[in-house]
Design an enzyme around this catalytic site. Structure first.
Site, PDB file in Angstrom:
ATOM      1  N   ARG A 227      -6.744  89.945  29.095  1.00  0.00           N
ATOM      2  CA  ARG A 227      -7.363  91.143  29.655  1.00  0.00           C
ATOM      3  C   ARG A 227      -7.670  92.086  28.503  1.00  0.00           C
ATOM      4  NH1 ARG A 227      -8.214  88.901  33.860  1.00  0.00           N
ATOM      5  NH2 ARG A 227      -7.389  89.413  35.909  1.00  0.00           N
ATOM      6  N   GLU A 256     -15.390  96.306  31.303  1.00  0.00           N
ATOM      7  CA  GLU A 256     -16.391  95.245  31.533  1.00  0.00           C
ATOM      8  C   GLU A 256     -17.283  95.642  32.713  1.00  0.00           C
ATOM      9  OE1 GLU A 256     -14.129  91.715  32.308  1.00  0.00           O
ATOM     10  OE2 GLU A 256     -13.045  91.875  30.432  1.00  0.00           O
ATOM     11  N   HIS A 274     -16.332  87.281  30.122  1.00  0.00           N
ATOM     12  CA  HIS A 274     -15.213  86.989  31.046  1.00  0.00           C
ATOM     13  C   HIS A 274     -15.467  85.656  31.764  1.00  0.00           C
ATOM     14  CE1 HIS A 274     -11.712  89.049  33.299  1.00  0.00           C
ATOM     15  NE2 HIS A 274     -11.607  87.738  33.400  1.00  0.00           N
TER      16      HIS A 274
HETATM   17  P1  NAP Z   1       1.593  83.364  33.741  1.00  0.00           P
HETATM   18  O1  NAP Z   1       1.863  81.928  33.984  1.00  0.00           O
HETATM   19  O2  NAP Z   1       2.294  84.365  34.605  1.00  0.00           O
HETATM   20  O3  NAP Z   1       1.886  83.656  32.200  1.00  0.00           O
HETATM   21  C1  NAP Z   1       1.964  84.927  31.678  1.00  0.00           C
HETATM   22  C2  NAP Z   1       2.828  84.909  30.442  1.00  0.00           C
HETATM   23  O4  NAP Z   1       2.886  86.233  29.921  1.00  0.00           O
HETATM   24  C3  NAP Z   1       4.258  84.465  30.664  1.00  0.00           C
HETATM   25  O5  NAP Z   1       4.645  83.665  29.588  1.00  0.00           O
HETATM   26  C4  NAP Z   1       5.038  85.765  30.669  1.00  0.00           C
HETATM   27  O6  NAP Z   1       6.332  85.663  30.170  1.00  0.00           O
HETATM   28  C5  NAP Z   1       4.234  86.592  29.687  1.00  0.00           C
HETATM   29  N1  NAP Z   1       4.418  88.031  29.941  1.00  0.00           N
HETATM   30  C6  NAP Z   1       4.310  88.677  31.108  1.00  0.00           C
HETATM   31  N2  NAP Z   1       4.547  89.987  30.932  1.00  0.00           N
HETATM   32  C7  NAP Z   1       4.822  90.151  29.632  1.00  0.00           C
HETATM   33  C8  NAP Z   1       5.161  91.283  28.837  1.00  0.00           C
HETATM   34  N3  NAP Z   1       5.264  92.501  29.371  1.00  0.00           N
HETATM   35  N4  NAP Z   1       5.381  91.085  27.521  1.00  0.00           N
HETATM   36  C9  NAP Z   1       5.272  89.851  26.978  1.00  0.00           C
HETATM   37  N5  NAP Z   1       4.963  88.747  27.667  1.00  0.00           N
HETATM   38  C10 NAP Z   1       4.735  88.898  28.985  1.00  0.00           C
HETATM   39  O7  NAP Z   1       0.056  83.701  33.915  1.00  0.00           O
HETATM   40  P2  NAP Z   1      -1.187  82.742  33.588  1.00  0.00           P
HETATM   41  O8  NAP Z   1      -1.563  81.985  34.787  1.00  0.00           O
HETATM   42  O9  NAP Z   1      -0.903  82.005  32.326  1.00  0.00           O
HETATM   43  O10 NAP Z   1      -2.315  83.863  33.339  1.00  0.00           O
HETATM   44  C11 NAP Z   1      -2.176  84.801  32.295  1.00  0.00           C
HETATM   45  C12 NAP Z   1      -3.254  85.857  32.365  1.00  0.00           C
HETATM   46  O11 NAP Z   1      -4.498  85.325  31.925  1.00  0.00           O
HETATM   47  C13 NAP Z   1      -3.589  86.389  33.759  1.00  0.00           C
HETATM   48  O12 NAP Z   1      -2.648  87.358  34.202  1.00  0.00           O
HETATM   49  C14 NAP Z   1      -4.973  86.980  33.564  1.00  0.00           C
HETATM   50  O13 NAP Z   1      -4.904  88.338  33.208  1.00  0.00           O
HETATM   51  C15 NAP Z   1      -5.540  86.169  32.405  1.00  0.00           C
HETATM   52  N6  NAP Z   1      -6.659  85.325  32.857  1.00  0.00           N
HETATM   53  C16 NAP Z   1      -7.897  85.494  32.272  1.00  0.00           C
HETATM   54  C17 NAP Z   1      -8.957  84.704  32.694  1.00  0.00           C
HETATM   55  C18 NAP Z   1     -10.327  84.827  32.075  1.00  0.00           C
HETATM   56  O14 NAP Z   1     -11.305  84.535  32.752  1.00  0.00           O
HETATM   57  N7  NAP Z   1     -10.442  85.210  30.830  1.00  0.00           N
HETATM   58  C19 NAP Z   1      -8.789  83.780  33.729  1.00  0.00           C
HETATM   59  C20 NAP Z   1      -7.517  83.642  34.286  1.00  0.00           C
HETATM   60  C21 NAP Z   1      -6.458  84.416  33.837  1.00  0.00           C
HETATM   61  P3  NAP Z   1       7.611  85.282  31.060  1.00  0.00           P
HETATM   62  O15 NAP Z   1       7.697  83.811  30.925  1.00  0.00           O
HETATM   63  O16 NAP Z   1       8.710  86.011  30.421  1.00  0.00           O
HETATM   64  O17 NAP Z   1       7.326  85.748  32.464  1.00  0.00           O
END
Ligand code: NAP
Length: 311
Positions: A227, A256, A274
């Site tokens: 993000r 965005e 995005h």
């Molecule tokens: P996820 O499985 O929940 O992974 C998020 C990771 O971030 C986990 O390892 C989590 O650690 C860590 N985290 C959460 N809060 C944190 C903090 N305050 N400080 C440090 N680390 C933290 O989510 P995901 O499915 O991989 O998706 C991640 C993100 O990608 C989404 O939330 C979204 O914003 C973004 N995304 C972008 C696109 C795009 O089109 N560019 C598409 C999809 C998603 P823990 O293991 O400790 O919980």
């Protein structure tokens, strides 16, 4: 239960067609009949664009469910929703591979300067001079900020490029075979490519700041598929301008799609709109899951993919 659903944002046309067949749809900017506010029981919207705050919830006393098309839900005031007993769902897993693929695409694009090379050839510049040398990807060090679903999928792909992988996050993961650094700065100082894959929202706002970028250094490349809010964008633009980092591959931005025009002049960035989950196949799978959650709600069945806070 009334099948009145409010759209929080525009959704893909194919999803709109499916929604129109099952539900009475409302767009909150165009509700004329005051009775609609009490009829609406569910909201649906795209993750990065769906904004739900306490004030909006107060206008819709009978909303019980929010179905997000996307895995990120940083636009939703989850605490306010939970106070009202509103269940929030999202679409994890189905988009993981595409976002990781794009992260690798950005690593290769900016490291090997593929878009710049394309422009060089199209401009006819090749006949006058050779293209500048680029940066190696295979065998370099990748730092992953947030080793969740997408972070792990990026690591899996990077392993095939013989990259040495390390990560940071809130805590070390017992099952991860990679080196853990407790801070983003320490990880950046030990990375050639630093990729962010944490959720947006207050907890991660500006976590990639001037100090982290300085630690990444003049040979380091920064990739953001998470993000825009995760990065201090002013500091990022400055670091790109004064070459205190080598470059960046960016899929997400502040405000965005009206992104800072300073990006357009920089030659050391690759910009995508995005696009992480933007394939026909994945957008269909995301829509199917968001619609299945909505259907489960109206059928009074357990919801399929609640956000962690609602589980
Ligand atoms: P996820 O499985 O929940 O992974 C998020 C990771 O971030 C986990 O390892 C989590 O650690 C860590 N985290 C959460 N809060 C944190 C903090 N305050 N400080 C440090 N680390 C933290 O989510 P995901 O499915 O991989 O998706 C991640 C993100 O990608 C989404 O939330 C979204 O914003 C973004 N995304 C972008 C696109 C795009 O089109 N560019 C598409 C999809 C998603 P823990 O293991 O400790 O919980």
């Amino acid at each position: 239960m009334s099948k009145d659903v409010m759209l929080l944002s525009s959704v893909p046309t194919f999803m709109m067609n499916d929604l129109q067949q099952e539900y009475v749809l409302h767009d909150h900017a165009h509700i004329l009949d005051p009775e609609v506010f009490t009829k609406v029981t569910a909201f649906v919207g795209v993750g990065s664009a769906a904004k739900v705050d306490r004030n909006l919830l107060a206008m819709f006393p009978n909303v019980k469910m929010i179905s997000i098309f996307g895995v990120g839900y940083d636009g939703i005031d989850v605490a306010a929703a939970k106070e009202r007993g509103i269940q929030v769902t999202h679409t994890p897993d189905v988009l993981t591979d595409d976002v990781a693929d794009l992260a690798m695409g950005l690593i290769l694009s900016i490291g090997r300067r593929i878009p710049q090379s394309d422009k060089f050839v199209r401009n006819g510049d090749w006949v006058s001079e050779p293209f500048t040398m680029t940066r190696k990807v295979t065998g370099t060090r990748l730092g992953v900020v947030g080793l969740g679903r997408i972070g792990q999928a990026i690591a899996k792909r990077a392993a095939a490029f013989d990259m040495t992988i390390a990560y940071t996050g809130r805590r070390a993961k017992t099952n991860a075979p990679f080196r853990y650094y407790p801070t983003a700065s320490e990880l950046a100082a030990n990375s050639d490519y630093l990729v962010v894959a944490v959720p947006g929202g207050d907890d991660t706002k500006n976590m990639i700041n001037a100090q982290v970028l300085k630690a990444l250094g003049p040979k380091g490349i920064f990739i953001n598929i998470a993000r825009g809010s995760v990065v201090d964008q002013t500091a990022l633009i400055q670091a790109l301008k004064d070459k205190s980092i080598a470059g960046a591959g960016l899929d997400v931005f502040w405000d965005e799609p009206n992104i800072d025009p300073q990006f357009f002049k920089l030659q050391n960035v690759v910009l995508t709109p995005h696009n992480g989950s933007n394939t026909h196949e994945t957008r269909r799978a995301m829509a199917d899951l968001a619609l299945a959650n909505l259907k489960a709600f109206f059928d009074e069945q357990p919801l399929l993919t609640l956000i962690p806070e609602c589980q």
